[in-house]
Design an enzyme around this catalytic site. Structure first.
Site, PDB file in Angstrom:
ATOM      1  N   CYS A  83       0.824  -1.205   0.000  1.00 27.65           N
ATOM      2  CA  CYS A  83       0.000   0.000   0.000  1.00 27.65           C
ATOM      3  C   CYS A  83       0.862   1.262   0.000  1.00 27.65           C
ATOM      4  O   CYS A  83       1.605   1.505   0.956  1.00 27.65           O
ATOM      5  CB  CYS A  83      -0.916  -0.043   1.228  1.00 27.65           C
ATOM      6  SG  CYS A  83      -1.757   1.491   1.605  1.00 27.65           S
ATOM      7  N   CYS A  86       0.083   3.800   2.791  1.00 26.67           N
ATOM      8  CA  CYS A  86       0.546   3.268   4.085  1.00 26.67           C
ATOM      9  C   CYS A  86       2.015   3.607   4.302  1.00 26.67           C
ATOM     10  O   CYS A  86       2.428   3.918   5.414  1.00 26.67           O
ATOM     11  CB  CYS A  86       0.366   1.753   4.133  1.00 26.67           C
ATOM     12  SG  CYS A  86      -1.345   1.218   4.029  1.00 26.67           S
TER      13      CYS A  86
END
Length: 158
Positions: A83, A86
């Site tokens: 991600c 993230c």
């Protein structure tokens, strides 16, 4: 000039055919061809990703003891290694862990490795940051947000 254009075109076409044959051979290996594949085409065993950070780590087995039974408020970052957002928010969580050291516990949970906790708390998108206090979820922040937003959220529960 015309001959050179044809010659380049012929080379490009033969390169495309060669690449297609190579891709086909790699994509559908057989018992005979799997042994002769180059090293970069072989499957690599999946390894657990180690995160070196100021924030602690938790998983399905340790969530209760690390987060729910904590005496101080806990900021939990639900993330995954693939991600992009993230990876943007991870250093912010580490900075907050240093800044609020002793007053707030910051924990990261890899949703790929801990799917039970993620599904229990209804994590549908990542990054998701939750604040827990006294074993109860108090607030949820979804998406990559600025450090100030996370800081203000933590300060509400101190």
């Amino acid at each position: 000039l015309f001959f050179i254009d044809i010659h380049i075109s012929h080379q490009a076409r033969s390169l495309q055919i060669e690449m297609a044959l190579t891709a086909r051979r790699v994509a559908a290996p057989t018992a005979r061809t799997s042994a002769i594949r180059p090293a970069f085409c072989r499957a690599v065993p999946r390894r657990s990703i180690v995160v070196r950070a100021e924030a602690g780590a938790a998983n399905d087995d340790t969530f209760k003891s690390v987060v729910l039974e904590s005496k101080v408020p806990v900021l939990v970052d639900f993330w995954a290694p693939w991600c992009g957002p993230c990876r943007i928010i991870a250093p912010l969580v580490d900075e907050l862990a240093k800044e609020f050291s002793g007053r707030v516990k910051c924990v990261k949970i890899n949703t790929d490795e801990s799917p039970n906790v993620a599904s229990e708390y209804g994590i549908r998108s990542i990054p998701t940051v939750m604040v827990f206090k006294g074993g109860k979820k108090l607030e949820t922040i979804i998406g990559a947000v600025p450090k100030d937003t996370l800081k203000q959220t933590i300060q509400k529960y101190l």
